[in-house]
Design a protein around this motif. Structure first.
Motif, PDB file in Angstrom:
ATOM      1  N   GLY A 236      -4.858  -7.542   1.192  1.00 51.72           N
ATOM      2  CA  GLY A 236      -6.252  -7.903   1.016  1.00 51.72           C
ATOM      3  C   GLY A 236      -6.505  -8.430  -0.376  1.00 51.72           C
ATOM      4  N   ARG A 237      -7.768  -8.798  -0.604  1.00 53.17           N
ATOM      5  CA  ARG A 237      -8.147  -9.338  -1.915  1.00 53.17           C
ATOM      6  C   ARG A 237      -9.476  -8.716  -2.315  1.00 53.17           C
ATOM      7  NH1 ARG A 237      -5.197 -13.849  -3.159  1.00 53.17           N
ATOM      8  NH2 ARG A 237      -6.746 -14.550  -4.678  1.00 53.17           N
ATOM      9  N   GLY A 238      -9.641  -8.544  -3.624  1.00 51.72           N
ATOM     10  CA  GLY A 238     -10.886  -8.010  -4.123  1.00 51.72           C
ATOM     11  C   GLY A 238     -10.658  -7.108  -5.326  1.00 51.72           C
ATOM     12  N   ASN A 239     -11.759  -6.803  -6.035  1.00 49.58           N
ATOM     13  CA  ASN A 239     -11.715  -5.923  -7.208  1.00 49.58           C
ATOM     14  C   ASN A 239     -12.166  -4.521  -6.801  1.00 49.58           C
ATOM     15  OD1 ASN A 239     -10.846  -7.833  -9.168  1.00 49.58           O
ATOM     16  ND2 ASN A 239     -12.921  -8.705  -9.211  1.00 49.58           N
ATOM     17  N   ILE A 240     -11.341  -3.530  -7.119  1.00 50.54           N
ATOM     18  CA  ILE A 240     -11.616  -2.147  -6.728  1.00 50.54           C
ATOM     19  C   ILE A 240     -11.661  -1.276  -7.977  1.00 50.54           C
ATOM     20  CG2 ILE A 240     -10.745  -0.132  -5.481  1.00 50.54           C
ATOM     21  CD1 ILE A 240      -9.436  -2.013  -3.501  1.00 50.54           C
ATOM     22  N   LEU A 241     -12.695  -0.428  -8.068  1.00 50.54           N
ATOM     23  CA  LEU A 241     -12.774   0.616  -9.103  1.00 50.54           C
ATOM     24  C   LEU A 241     -12.296   1.922  -8.468  1.00 50.54           C
ATOM     25  CD1 LEU A 241     -13.566   1.691 -11.879  1.00 50.54           C
ATOM     26  CD2 LEU A 241     -15.921   1.946 -11.040  1.00 50.54           C
ATOM     27  N   PHE A 242     -11.179   2.461  -8.963  1.00 56.85           N
ATOM     28  CA  PHE A 242     -10.517   3.640  -8.387  1.00 56.85           C
ATOM     29  C   PHE A 242     -10.762   4.830  -9.327  1.00 56.85           C
ATOM     30  CE2 PHE A 242      -6.307   4.952  -6.126  1.00 56.85           C
ATOM     31  CZ  PHE A 242      -6.997   5.993  -5.532  1.00 56.85           C
ATOM     32  N   VAL A 243     -11.470   5.867  -8.833  1.00 59.59           N
ATOM     33  CA  VAL A 243     -11.874   7.003  -9.673  1.00 59.59           C
ATOM     34  C   VAL A 243     -11.288   8.284  -9.083  1.00 59.59           C
ATOM     35  CG1 VAL A 243     -13.795   8.188 -10.798  1.00 59.59           C
ATOM     36  CG2 VAL A 243     -14.048   5.797 -10.075  1.00 59.59           C
ATOM     37  N   ASP A 244     -10.475   8.998  -9.878  1.00 59.29           N
ATOM     38  CA  ASP A 244      -9.910  10.281  -9.431  1.00 59.29           C
ATOM     39  C   ASP A 244      -9.388  11.030 -10.656  1.00 59.29           C
ATOM     40  OD1 ASP A 244      -8.100  12.319  -8.142  1.00 59.29           O
ATOM     41  OD2 ASP A 244      -8.728  11.205  -6.362  1.00 59.29           O
ATOM     42  N   ASP A 245      -9.552  12.359 -10.650  1.00 60.94           N
ATOM     43  CA  ASP A 245      -9.090  13.163 -11.788  1.00 60.94           C
ATOM     44  C   ASP A 245      -7.616  13.545 -11.659  1.00 60.94           C
ATOM     45  OD1 ASP A 245      -9.727  14.769  -9.622  1.00 60.94           O
ATOM     46  OD2 ASP A 245     -10.017  16.543 -10.871  1.00 60.94           O
ATOM     47  N   GLU A 246      -6.976  13.239 -10.532  1.00 61.25           N
ATOM     48  CA  GLU A 246      -5.544  13.474 -10.366  1.00 61.25           C
ATOM     49  C   GLU A 246      -4.787  12.237 -10.855  1.00 61.25           C
ATOM     50  OE1 GLU A 246      -3.646  15.982  -9.332  1.00 61.25           O
ATOM     51  OE2 GLU A 246      -5.374  17.325  -9.177  1.00 61.25           O
ATOM     52  N   LYS A 247      -4.089  12.381 -11.979  1.00 52.70           N
ATOM     53  CA  LYS A 247      -3.438  11.225 -12.596  1.00 52.70           C
ATOM     54  C   LYS A 247      -2.360  10.635 -11.691  1.00 52.70           C
ATOM     55  CE  LYS A 247      -4.266  12.793 -17.348  1.00 52.70           C
ATOM     56  NZ  LYS A 247      -3.643  13.160 -18.647  1.00 52.70           N
ATOM     57  N   GLY A 248      -1.611  11.509 -10.999  1.00 54.33           N
ATOM     58  CA  GLY A 248      -0.553  11.002 -10.133  1.00 54.33           C
ATOM     59  C   GLY A 248      -1.105  10.162  -9.001  1.00 54.33           C
ATOM     60  N   PHE A 249      -2.143  10.656  -8.326  1.00 53.24           N
ATOM     61  CA  PHE A 249      -2.753   9.912  -7.225  1.00 53.24           C
ATOM     62  C   PHE A 249      -3.371   8.616  -7.735  1.00 53.24           C
ATOM     63  CE2 PHE A 249      -6.461   9.402  -4.256  1.00 53.24           C
ATOM     64  CZ  PHE A 249      -5.715   8.942  -3.189  1.00 53.24           C
ATOM     65  N   LEU A 250      -3.982   8.666  -8.924  1.00 49.26           N
ATOM     66  CA  LEU A 250      -4.622   7.485  -9.494  1.00 49.26           C
ATOM     67  C   LEU A 250      -3.582   6.401  -9.793  1.00 49.26           C
ATOM     68  CD1 LEU A 250      -7.573   6.826 -10.316  1.00 49.26           C
ATOM     69  CD2 LEU A 250      -6.951   7.436 -12.652  1.00 49.26           C
ATOM     70  N   ALA A 251      -2.472   6.804 -10.415  1.00 51.53           N
ATOM     71  CA  ALA A 251      -1.454   5.817 -10.791  1.00 51.53           C
ATOM     72  C   ALA A 251      -0.770   5.216  -9.563  1.00 51.53           C
ATOM     73  CB  ALA A 251      -0.412   6.468 -11.704  1.00 51.53           C
ATOM     74  N   SER A 252      -0.390   6.085  -8.591  1.00 58.74           N
ATOM     75  CA  SER A 252       0.295   5.576  -7.405  1.00 58.74           C
ATOM     76  C   SER A 252      -0.633   4.713  -6.561  1.00 58.74           C
ATOM     77  CB  SER A 252       0.835   6.742  -6.579  1.00 58.74           C
ATOM     78  OG  SER A 252      -0.219   7.583  -6.140  1.00 58.74           O
ATOM     79  N   GLY A 253      -1.891   5.119  -6.438  1.00 55.65           N
ATOM     80  CA  GLY A 253      -2.831   4.315  -5.666  1.00 55.65           C
ATOM     81  C   GLY A 253      -3.063   2.949  -6.272  1.00 55.65           C
ATOM     82  N   LYS A 254      -3.158   2.906  -7.602  1.00 51.84           N
ATOM     83  CA  LYS A 254      -3.346   1.614  -8.287  1.00 51.84           C
ATOM     84  C   LYS A 254      -2.150   0.690  -8.022  1.00 51.84           C
ATOM     85  CE  LYS A 254      -3.504  -0.237 -13.025  1.00 51.84           C
ATOM     86  NZ  LYS A 254      -4.573  -1.229 -12.822  1.00 51.84           N
ATOM     87  N   GLU A 255      -0.948   1.267  -8.119  1.00 49.45           N
ATOM     88  CA  GLU A 255       0.258   0.444  -7.949  1.00 49.45           C
ATOM     89  C   GLU A 255       0.349  -0.096  -6.529  1.00 49.45           C
ATOM     90  OE1 GLU A 255       5.104   0.779  -8.601  1.00 49.45           O
ATOM     91  OE2 GLU A 255       3.740   2.325  -9.382  1.00 49.45           O
ATOM     92  N   ILE A 256       0.053   0.752  -5.512  1.00 49.74           N
ATOM     93  CA  ILE A 256       0.139   0.300  -4.120  1.00 49.74           C
ATOM     94  C   ILE A 256      -0.887  -0.793  -3.847  1.00 49.74           C
ATOM     95  CG2 ILE A 256      -0.253   1.033  -1.737  1.00 49.74           C
ATOM     96  CD1 ILE A 256       0.965   3.717  -2.470  1.00 49.74           C
ATOM     97  N   LEU A 257      -2.133  -0.564  -4.248  1.00 48.88           N
ATOM     98  CA  LEU A 257      -3.193  -1.539  -3.963  1.00 48.88           C
ATOM     99  C   LEU A 257      -2.935  -2.869  -4.666  1.00 48.88           C
ATOM    100  CD1 LEU A 257      -6.331   0.791  -4.120  1.00 48.88           C
ATOM    101  CD2 LEU A 257      -5.271  -0.191  -2.095  1.00 48.88           C
ATOM    102  N   GLU A 258      -2.386  -2.825  -5.862  1.00 49.33           N
ATOM    103  CA  GLU A 258      -2.107  -4.080  -6.557  1.00 49.33           C
ATOM    104  C   GLU A 258      -0.958  -4.831  -5.895  1.00 49.33           C
ATOM    105  OE1 GLU A 258      -1.499  -2.911 -10.603  1.00 49.33           O
ATOM    106  OE2 GLU A 258      -3.637  -3.132 -11.115  1.00 49.33           O
ATOM    107  N   GLN A 259       0.029  -4.062  -5.312  1.00 48.25           N
ATOM    108  CA  GLN A 259       1.152  -4.732  -4.641  1.00 48.25           C
ATOM    109  C   GLN A 259       0.717  -5.449  -3.365  1.00 48.25           C
ATOM    110  OE1 GLN A 259       4.890  -2.633  -4.185  1.00 48.25           O
ATOM    111  NE2 GLN A 259       4.372  -1.257  -5.878  1.00 48.25           N
ATOM    112  N   ILE A 260      -0.364  -4.985  -2.731  1.00 49.70           N
ATOM    113  CA  ILE A 260      -0.795  -5.637  -1.491  1.00 49.70           C
ATOM    114  C   ILE A 260      -1.963  -6.592  -1.724  1.00 49.70           C
ATOM    115  CG2 ILE A 260       0.017  -3.759  -0.053  1.00 49.70           C
ATOM    116  CD1 ILE A 260      -2.739  -2.680   0.128  1.00 49.70           C
ATOM    117  N   GLY A 261      -2.266  -6.908  -3.023  1.00 46.48           N
ATOM    118  CA  GLY A 261      -3.189  -7.997  -3.288  1.00 46.48           C
ATOM    119  C   GLY A 261      -4.490  -7.643  -3.959  1.00 46.48           C
TER     120      GLY A 261
END
Length: 753
Positions: free
Chosen positions: A631-656
């Protein structure tokens, strides 16, 4: 005559008899009253002190139970709330609560530390010291009450002594002085030779009897003759009374015999020997144990009726030591070998020398009551463990979310076609199993939403048995018996599958050493009010019955009542967690059904599950979870779990997607306020420090009302009550989730704008 006068004049003066009696009576009463007052004062002082000490100990126990969980969690607000409420008691002057290091978490201390009864106690949680409690009860209240009592007693003593002094003088003057004067006159008359009886002038029996002795001597023979006739009359009366007593005794014995015969509880009389012989039983006793006549009972020894011989020895030891027992719960066996639970009350009858003659007692059958009590106790255990289990889900889901995220990010970036991909797949499979376990825990604790609907059991049953045939050893034969066509229950299909798999794998485990037949039967049964009463809180109607039987080693009787307890297992270490049957029990109860088991050593086991039948059409079949979608678009990802935040950012950026992360709500507000039109979507955690996801949602929508927001959470007590339209969110997703699940939620949210 002169000699008498001179002798009288030479005598020393004598005290008045009435005055002496008055003085002695006043002194005696005053001493007794004073001693009683002092004794009562000392008694009530000591008793008040003892009661306060007991109350302090009782308060300590209550506070220990109430503060165990807050101390374990170090919840100061909770501790303060409990202690503030407790300190309102006027007798509580001192209350201190400290943690295991001695640091005070709550303290209230009086200005005057004296006049206190102090007690302290340690608080433990699962064997660990987690704090101490010190309490002090003031003694001023009962001291003030006792002082008032002493002052009132002294005033009462003064009033009583004064009143006695006046009243006694008047009473004794009438009772003693006046009769003595009459007596002296009569003595003077007798001394002068006047023996003729005179009319009675005295009203007091004692004085009159002294005077009457002089007039009574002449008529002694006549009075004795009269006394003999009176004695004969009394003897005749006694004979008549004895006859009446004997008649009453016979009537009483008849009533007693009738009472024994008709009493609904079992009465017995046995010999005091160790094995015991029956001397008497009533009809209720015979019926209770399933016999036809008293002779069938009395030919046996008492010990033969006990289910456990050691219990008979214990009962006899208690009777020899205490001579009686009351309400002792004992397990017996009926004529057919079934169990009978009874409350035994008995006492030993002895002769004049204390030698036991026989033992009398009663047995009240409580078998049904014990069964209901066990059901209630089991339900309470499951509710308590459920509350505990639900509490760990949030943190565990956050950990799994990080594991899922990094594993999928690694697969997307590095592992396509590489040997490491299989290792990452195993990590994801392990994570999925862990997620399934968390769902079981949440379902067990009833703190998560279960996707219930009209579910067909037969296809699930056939699929499960097909899978088991392929996975179990050949020495175990699986037989499926379906006696109904298509039946529906209102349930989650996953939970139905879970119940079937757990029961069947348990049965297969019981036969792993020697093999045998595992039979799965599905049928329908109609239960009326009488039949359904055996299963607790269920309504009469049609039920779907699932029966899983095996030819395994069976279950010991003492374990059957505990097999549905969480973490209880009879398997070897490493072969079971003890959660399977507990979760099944929770699932079945949540569906309005019940589960029971019949088993014995080397006799196999039969598990029977009853579900209310649902009459209606099944819902349409839903497809599998979607794969990750670009997909495409700008997403603001908010979470206090650093591991979930980092992995989620990496996955979403890899798919567009272009992703901006924020570790808390204030950071997210700052990033969003910098450019309110930059982001197409916000994904925020629900539970965060400083500000929750719902509060963040309201703040963001004030800045931009048309903003699309997805709420993501590991677990929350009130997640099911969130109204998405009211709070302004597009969707709510539960951690941990795979990349495909997250991208599907993002796609739905963006398409719905």
């Amino acid at each position: 005559m002169q000699s008498d006068v001179s002798n009288t004049a030479a005598r020393p003066p004598r005290r008045s008899l009435s005055r002496a009696l008055t003085n002695q009576l006043i002194v005696t009463v005053a001493l007794i009253f004073m001693l009683a007052t002092i004794g009562n004062y000392l008694f009530f002082t000591q008793r008040s002190k003892t009661l306060h000490e007991a109350k302090a100990s009782e308060y300590l126990v209550y506070l220990g139970d109430s503060l165990e969980v807050p101390l374990w969690n170090i919840d100061k607000d909770w501790i303060k709330s409990i202690c503030d409420s407790f300190a309102k008691n006027e007798t509580v002057a001192l209350l201190r609560v400290s943690d295991e290091t001695g640091a005070y978490l709550f303290e209230t201390f009086p200005a005057d530390p004296n006049h206190l009864i102090r007690k302290s106690s340690a608080v433990h949680h699962r064997g660990n010291l987690i704090g101490r409690i010190e309490i002090g009860l003031t003694t001023r209240i009962y001291e003030r009450s006792n002082n008032h009592f002493l002052l009132g007693s002294i005033l009462t003593l003064i009033v009583v002594v004064t009143g006695m002094a006046l009243s006694t003088k008047l009473i004794l003057n009438r009772i003693i002085n006046k009769p003595l004067s009459h007596l002296m006159v009569r003595i003077d008359q007798i001394s002068s030779g006047e023996y003729r009886p005179v009319p009675e002038l005295l009203e007091h029996r004692e004085i009159f009897r002294i005077l009457d002795k002089f007039n009574f001597m002449a008529g002694e023979v006549k009075r004795r003759e009269f006394s003999l006739r009176e004695t004969n009359r009394q003897l005749a009366s006694e004979i008549s009374e004895r006859q009446s007593v004997e008649d009453a005794l016979r009537e009483s014995e008849q009533r007693y015999r009738q009472l024994v015969e008709e009493l609904p509880v079992g009465l017995f009389r046995v010999s005091p020997r160790e094995e015991g012989a029956f001397l008497m039983v009533n009809p209720a006793f015979v019926r209770m144990f399933g016999y036809q006549s008293k002779d069938q009972v009395t030919v046996q020894s008492v010990q033969e009726l006990y289910r456990y011989p050691d219990m008979r020895k214990h009962v006899m030891e208690m009777l020899h030591a205490e001579q009686s027992l009351q309400g002792l719960e004992v397990a017996f066996k009926k004529r057919d070998g079934s169990s009978l639970i009874g409350l035994v009350t008995a006492h030993v009858v002895t002769d004049a020398n204390g030698t036991p003659l026989y033992i009398d007692g009663i047995i009240e059958e409580i078998t049904e009551r014990k069964r209901l009590e066990n059901q209630i106790r089991q339900r309470q255990k499951m509710e308590a463990i459920g509350t505990l289990a639900g509490g760990i889900a949030h943190d565990f889901n956050n950990i799994l979310a990080s594991i899922f995220g990094f594993a999928e990010a690694a697969k997307l970036q590095y592992a396509r076609g590489a040997p490491i991909q299989s290792h990452l797949d195993e990590i994801l499979n392990g994570g999925l199993r862990a997620r399934s376990l968390i769902k079981q825990i949440l379902a067990f604790s009833r703190q998560t939403e279960v996707a219930k609907g009209a579910t067909a059991i037969v296809p699930i049953l056939k699929e499960t048995v097909k899978f088991l045939r392929a996975s179990l050893p050949a020495l175990i034969e699986i037989r499926l018996v379906v006696q109904v066509k298509e039946v529906l229950v209102w349930a989650d299909p996953t939970q139905i599958h879970q119940v079937l798999m757990n029961l069947c794998t348990n049965a297969a485990h019981a036969m792993k050493s020697h093999g045998g037949l595992l039979e799965v039967t599905l049928d329908e049964v109609s239960l009326d009010d009488e039949a359904v009463s055996k299963y607790g809180d269920m309504a009469a109607g049609t039920y779907v019955r699932l029966t899983v039987s095996d030819e395994g080693h069976g279950i010991q009787q003492e374990y059957i009542e505990r097999i549905f307890e969480p973490f209880f297992t009879t398997k070897e270490r490493g072969e079971g967690t003890g959660m399977g049957l507990a979760v099944i029990h929770g699932i079945v109860n949540d569906m309005g059904g019940t589960i029971n088991v019949a088993s014995g050593l080397e006799k196999g086991s039969v598990f029977q599950v009853l579900w209310p039948r649902y009459r209606g059409a099944p819902p349409p079949f839903e497809g599998a979870l979607p794969a990750p979608v670009k997909g495409r678009g700008n997403i603001l990802f908010v979470d206090d779990e650093k591991g979930f935040l980092a992995s989620g950012k990496e996955i979403l950026e890899q798919i567009g997607y272009s992703v901006t992360t924020a570790a808390n709500a204030p950071q997210a507000l700052a990033a969003f306020a910098a450019d309110v039109h930059k982001f197409d979507l916000v994904i925020t955690d629900l539970v965060m420090p400083k500000m929750t996801g719902l509060d963040l949602t309201q703040r963001l929508r004030k800045l931009r009302p048309d903003l699309t927001i997805i709420l993501c959470t590991g677990f929350s007590d009130n997640i099911l009550s969130i109204n998405k339209e009211v709070v302004g969110i597009a969707d709510v997703v539960m951690k941990p989730l795979l990349a495909g699940e997250l991208t599907s939620a993002i796609e739905r949210a963006l398409k719905g704008k």
